[in-house]
Write a protein that holds these residues in place. Structure first.
Motif, PDB file in Angstrom:
ATOM      1  N   UNK A   1      -0.811  14.177   1.545  1.00 37.01           N
ATOM      2  CA  UNK A   1      -1.487  13.458   1.502  1.00 37.01           C
ATOM      3  C   UNK A   1      -2.548  14.396   3.185  1.00 37.01           C
TER       4      UNK A   1
ATOM      5  N   UNK B   1       0.917  -0.933   0.138  1.00 37.17           N
ATOM      6  CA  UNK B   1      -0.093  -0.286  -0.259  1.00 37.17           C
ATOM      7  C   UNK B   1       0.906   1.386   0.637  1.00 37.17           C
ATOM      8  N   UNK B   2       0.288   2.454  -0.202  1.00 31.71           N
ATOM      9  CA  UNK B   2       1.259   4.001  -0.890  1.00 31.71           C
ATOM     10  C   UNK B   2       1.580   4.189   0.615  1.00 31.71           C
ATOM     11  N   UNK B   3       2.643   4.395   1.273  1.00 32.75           N
ATOM     12  CA  UNK B   3       2.011   4.956   2.578  1.00 32.75           C
ATOM     13  C   UNK B   3       3.261   5.987   2.473  1.00 32.75           C
ATOM     14  N   UNK B   4       3.502   6.667   1.487  1.00 30.07           N
ATOM     15  CA  UNK B   4       3.589   8.545   1.840  1.00 30.07           C
ATOM     16  C   UNK B   4       4.692   7.955   1.567  1.00 30.07           C
TER      17      UNK B   4
ATOM     18  N   UNK C   1      -7.710  -0.935   1.758  1.00 29.38           N
ATOM     19  CA  UNK C   1      -6.009  -0.972   1.657  1.00 29.38           C
ATOM     20  C   UNK C   1      -5.493  -0.999   2.722  1.00 29.38           C
TER      21      UNK C   1
ATOM     22  N   UNK D   1      -3.859   7.079   6.139  1.00 26.55           N
ATOM     23  CA  UNK D   1      -3.819   8.840   4.989  1.00 26.55           C
ATOM     24  C   UNK D   1      -5.826   7.986   4.903  1.00 26.55           C
TER      25      UNK D   1
ATOM     26  N   UNK E   1      -4.532   1.267   4.825  1.00 27.94           N
ATOM     27  CA  UNK E   1      -3.682   2.829   5.226  1.00 27.94           C
ATOM     28  C   UNK E   1      -4.218   3.839   5.716  1.00 27.94           C
TER      29      UNK E   1
ATOM     30  N   UNK F   1      -5.831   7.051  -2.743  1.00 23.06           N
ATOM     31  CA  UNK F   1      -3.939   6.709  -3.765  1.00 23.06           C
ATOM     32  C   UNK F   1      -3.989   5.948  -4.173  1.00 23.06           C
ATOM     33  N   UNK F   2      -5.185   4.504  -3.883  1.00 21.25           N
ATOM     34  CA  UNK F   2      -4.398   3.471  -4.064  1.00 21.25           C
ATOM     35  C   UNK F   2      -4.839   2.735  -5.146  1.00 21.25           C
TER      36      UNK F   2
ATOM     37  N   UNK G   1      -2.583  -3.118  -4.379  1.00 22.39           N
ATOM     38  CA  UNK G   1      -2.304  -3.309  -3.071  1.00 22.39           C
ATOM     39  C   UNK G   1      -2.321  -4.817  -2.472  1.00 22.39           C
ATOM     40  N   UNK G   2      -0.818  -4.868  -1.653  1.00 26.59           N
ATOM     41  CA  UNK G   2      -1.482  -6.560  -1.308  1.00 26.59           C
ATOM     42  C   UNK G   2      -2.130  -7.297  -0.443  1.00 26.59           C
ATOM     43  N   UNK G   3      -2.960  -5.846   0.528  1.00 28.84           N
ATOM     44  CA  UNK G   3      -3.532  -5.961   1.653  1.00 28.84           C
ATOM     45  C   UNK G   3      -4.847  -6.256   0.905  1.00 28.84           C
TER      46      UNK G   3
END
Lengths: 656, 307
Positions: free
Chosen positions: B203, A548-551, B119, B123, B121, B213-214, B59-61
């Motif tokens: 963000x 996941x994109x985590x900045x 996902x 954010x 995340x 975002x994902x 995302x892998x999640x």
């Protein structure tokens, strides 16, 4: 009639057998098999009556003079019997899988058929005396089921609160039925309905309202719900929240049939109570960290929506506006069935989660949809349905109530107009908050990745658990797409309520149900096309899996996910003037902070400001009285003498 | 329910084709006010074309939720558009469709929020939390304005409501007030300027952008396109309050509709250029103020009825 009697007989017999057998497997088979068989047999007359074969009635002369016990099945009873028995059968199937390996729950099994029998008894009783008996039996049976795990302190507390609340309800109902008896000269519901003019309707209505709304869990009488549902085993919570609290709604509707022309303020009061329950119920639900407590508060919300419908129906009745009456009562009845389906499903899902992870706190769950796909999908369906989103059944009943409210707002003036507008905004706001609340639940429990490591591998429930959940989810979708399937039965139930068969213009909204069903079907068709197009698009494309994109953060951990509590925080902060959260906050201090913690919880408004002080005062008075008790015979003789003297004076002056 | 097949076809075509254009027009207006040249008017179409050709990263999640959510969101929003009259009657109309319209938009929000959770995340959870809060609060003003519409026109079908408006043409004060409240709802629901900054690159301060975002490739295209259609619907709804759609479709009706919408897009662009984003904790106050405006509209409508 033979089916009704044999169904009840099966319930009683299976309760007896379950009590006698000590071996676990036999005990379980006796209780659960009995419930399933009895429910299926009991459903036959209900469907027949709803299909229009006329009402069923029977009466027995009791041994007491002048006392006749009547049972019978009219449209209204049959309509309530449908969810009661249907959900009971499904819950029994679920319990078959759920109870495996849960020894401590087996002891209370005999109460399960008794609870179903007494719920059935409540809706088929046709006189006040029998009604009170089965009502009390229902309260006791559910009390013993709630306290199944009585080793835990909070369970005992929950049972105690429930017992006190339900007896408060019974006390008011006792007054209600005795006053009715005094006027009508008999306990039979038919005789109540023929009383030409009721004196003190207001008092009667308030007694019925307090009595039935306590059972139904309307604000501010709901305080037992958030205690009892988390304490009870999940299959019992499903049954209690799905259908047992609906017996309160049934009682209220039955009481409405006694008074052909209720005063206007009754309907307005109900709408007011309904709006308060709907909005506050969902607000408190939003602030909960415990999954089952959250669901319990959502029952308060849905009872609020049902009460708005009933109140609207009563306003329509007193304003001589049948269209509003039909839509109000019709929407409320439809919502009763719908709520039984999705709330039952949600509690069964919660049972699976609890069983698999041994956790109820939302902030300790996550990522379950991959490990428990069936629970995940059915829970998602129920969540969408309870938010009232199309194409599920919750939308249909809310739509009926909305249309009724809009009709009311167009037609009424002054106070009824005001209540209609308040109710529309109230339901809409509750709907918006429900979306927040259920995205929080589904997101926190099923999506993302697990926030803590499980002690044991997490697995899906047994097939006996998955089957009823699948059936309920399918019913949610079916009634959402084809609501017209239920409308003939709804008509019979409305006729039982004393609402005439709608014709011409009056039938328009119920006739538009098929239009609504087409309109809902179009997005589903579009969705199918959309998914196909998407599949066609991505077929040739390269897909890859990445974190996941985590900045840019290098080491994300599951604990860094947003939690359910933080998700609801902005709304909690906005409504803190109402919710008054208690916060325990230990700030991180020093250059190298060692410990920091934050904890908040929200206490119920009704408990904090109404019942807390009330019980304190009662306890103070009782303590004072107890101090006066010195256990001396002369004192008691003096009490007896004084009482007799008073009674004598009363007889002389007033006459009995 | 349905009527003229050509009208329906044109309605659907416009609903599907035009929305990205207005996104481009808003961006162009903002660039013009800021003294820049700005991206071409058709840039959103180019962006969509580019996204459709791209591959995808998941995302892998994430579970299947995030994979089907974009289509569900898009379909919910487009179906809501079938109930809104652009010119002539809406493709589907019946008494009570106004509620289905509102709830289909809610379906879109429900899935946007779920997909943001999916996902895992931090954010995206934050964005979802804000969207859920502001969405629930803006529901208040939105439903109150629906009540006012129903009360003035005596109908619960969007088509009938605006047909009534056409036969009672004029800038009644109640509709001016409603326009203001629906315009503010538009800005809030579509993550426009005083509530959310669509051009931000941080963000922590975003709402809608941070929730998506994902997404990548076709899915991101669906989301952006869906957001465009949603904005289009709110613009059409708001502008119809001032200038209702024509009773039957014709070439001039379509042209007129296009001009109205362009005017609306320019208005949004200007408003976005001259306002600053309010602090996130102040947004609920803005939404409640909007509710109060809707309440005024209700009072005006009721006083006209003589209650």
């Amino acid at each position: 009639m033979i089916f009704l009697i044999s169904s009840i007989a099966i319930f009683l017999l299976s309760a007896l057998l379950a009590l006698l057998f000590q071996e676990e497997q036999t005990k379980k088979s006796a209780a659960l098999g009995g419930v399933m068989m009895g429910s299926l047999i009991g459903l036959i007359p209900a469907v027949r009556v709803l299909g229009g074969s006329g009402t069923i009635e029977d009466a027995w002369e009791g041994t007491l003079p002048g006392l006749t016990l009547r049972i019978g099945l009219d449209g209204l009873s049959a309509f309530f019997l449908l969810p009661i028995l249907g959900l009971s059968a499904l819950v029994a199937c679920y319990a078959w899988g759920y109870l495996k390996g849960q020894k401590q729950l087996h002891a209370t099994l005999p109460w399960f058929p008794l609870l179903v029998a007494s719920m059935m008894g409540v809706v088929i009783a046709q006189d006040g005396f029998l009604f009170l008996i089965v009502w009390e039996l229902m309260s006791l049976a559910s009390f013993f089921l709630v306290t199944a795990e009585h080793e835990r302190r909070e369970v005992r507390h929950a049972g105690w609160v429930y017992l006190a609340a339900t007896h408060l309800a019974t006390a008011f109902l006792l007054v209600f039925f005795l006053l009715c008896f005094q006027q009508a000269g008999s306990f039979a519901f038919d005789d109540f309905a023929t009383v030409p003019a009721w004196p003190f309707t207001g008092l009667l209505f308030c007694c019925a309202l307090i009595g039935f709304c306590t059972k139904a869990g309307a604000f501010p009488l709901h305080i037992w719900l958030p205690h009892a549902h988390p304490a009870a085993p999940s299959y019992i919570s499903a049954l209690m929240s799905g259908v047992m609290i609906k017996t309160g709604i049934y009682g209220l509707l039955r009481a409405c049939t006694f008074f052909p022309s209720p005063p206007l303020w009754c309907g307005e009061l109900l709408v007011g109570v309904g709006v308060a329950s709907a909005v506050l119920g969902v607000l408190y639900a939003l602030m909960q960290h415990d999954l089952k407590k959250l669901l319990a508060y959502h029952s308060v919300e849905n009872i609020g929506i049902i009460l708005i419908g009933i109140g609207l129906g009563l306003i329509g009745r007193s304003q001589q506006y049948p269209l509003v009456e039909i839509l109000g009562f019709g929407g409320a009845l439809f919502h009763v069935v719908n709520h039984a389906m999705f709330k039952g499903l949600l509690f069964l899902g919660a049972g699976n989660i609890l069983h698999a992870t041994h956790r109820r706190r939302l902030d300790q769950l996550g990522g379950l949809i991959r490990r428990m796909p069936i629970t995940g999908v059915t829970f998602l369906v129920a969540a969408a349905a309870i938010c009232g989103l199309p194409p599920f059944n919750g939308f249909i009943s809310e739509w009926l109530i909305y249309i009724g409210l809009f009709e009311g707002a167009k037609a009424f003036a002054q106070a009824p107009f005001f209540f209609a507008v308040v109710a529309i905004v109230g339901i809409a706001f509750a709907g918006g908050l429900a979306v927040t609340c259920f995205t929080k639940v589904v997101g926190g429990v099923f999506l993302g990745s697990p926030r803590v490591a499980w002690e044991q591998p997490v697995h899906e429930g047994r097939w006996q658990q998955s089957l009823p959940m699948g059936v309920l989810a399918f019913c949610c979708l079916l009634l959402g797409i084809a609501p017209q399937l239920l409308s003939p039965w709804l008509m019979t139930a409305l006729a039982g309520l004393g609402v005439g068969t709608p014709v011409g213009e009056m039938a328009a909204p119920l006739a538009t149900l098929w239009q609504l069903s087409c309109a809902v079907a179009i997005p589903i068709g579009l969705l199918a096309i959309g998914l196909l197009v998407r599949y066609w698009f991505i077929m040739s494309k390269r897909t890859r899996i990445a974190p996941t994109w985590d900045c840019g953060f290098a080491q994300p951990t599951p604990r860094m996910q947003y939690t359910a509590a933080s998700y609801a925080e902005p709304l909690g902060t906005f409504f803190r003037f109402l919710l008054k959260p208690t916060i325990h906050f230990q700030k991180p201090e020093g250059t190298f902070p060692a410990r920091a913690s934050f904890e908040d919880h929200v206490d119920d408004l009704a408990e904090r400001t109404l019942f807390g002080p009330l019980t304190q005062r009662i306890v103070r008075v009782l303590t004072w009285i107890r101090r006066r008790q010195r256990n001396q015979v002369p004192n008691y003789l003096a009490y007896i003498f004084a009482t007799l003297l008073l009674l004598l004076l009363w007889e002389v002056w007033i006459g009995i | 329910m349905a009527s003229d097949p050509v009208g329906i076809a044109i309605h659907c075509a416009i609903l599907l084709v035009l929305p990205p254009f207005f996104l481009g027009l808003i961006a162009k207006t903002k660039a013009f006010v800021a003294g820049r040249k700005g991206a071409p008017l058709l840039q959103p179409y180019f962006d969509l074309g580019k996204l459709v050709r791209k591959g995808m990263v998941y995302s892998d999640v994430a579970s299947w939720i995030v994979r089907i959510a974009p289509v569900i969101i898009l379909v919910a929003i487009v179906s809501a558009g079938l109930f809104l009259p652009l010119f002539g009657k809406a493709p589907i109309h019946f008494e009570g469709d106004i509620i289905l319209f509102a709830y289909l938009l809610a379906v879109g929000r429900f899935w946007t929020l779920l997909a943001a959770w999916d996902v895992g995340s931090s954010f995206e959870g934050m964005g979802a939390s804000r969207e859920a809060t502001f969405g629930a609060l803006s529901e208040l003003a939105f439903f109150l304005s629906l009540i006012v519409l129903v009360l003035t026109s005596h109908s619960t079908s969007l088509t009938e409501v605006f047909y009534w408006k056409l036969t009672h043409f004029g800038w009644q004060p109640v509709f001016l007030l409603l326009f203001v409240t629906l315009f503010l709802t538009l800005l809030a629901e579509n993550s426009r300027m005083p509530v959310d900054d669509p051009t931000t690159h941080l963000e922590l301060t975003m709402i809608h952008e941070v929730m998506i975002l994902d997404y990548s490739g076709v899915d991101l295209g669906c989301i952006l396109y869906g957001a465009g259609v949603k904005l289009f619907l709110f613009m059409a709804l708001a502008v119809s309050l001032l200038w209702p759609p024509a009773a039957v479709w014709s070439g001039s009706a379509v042209a007129l509709f296009f001009c109205k919408m362009c005017g609306m897009a320019v208005l949004i662009g200007i408003v976005e250029s001259v306002t600053a984003r309010v602090r996130l904790v102040k947004v609920p106050q803005l939404l409640i103020a909007n509710f109060v405006i809707a309440l005024f509209a209700l009072l005006v409508a009721v006083s006209g009825r003589g209650i």
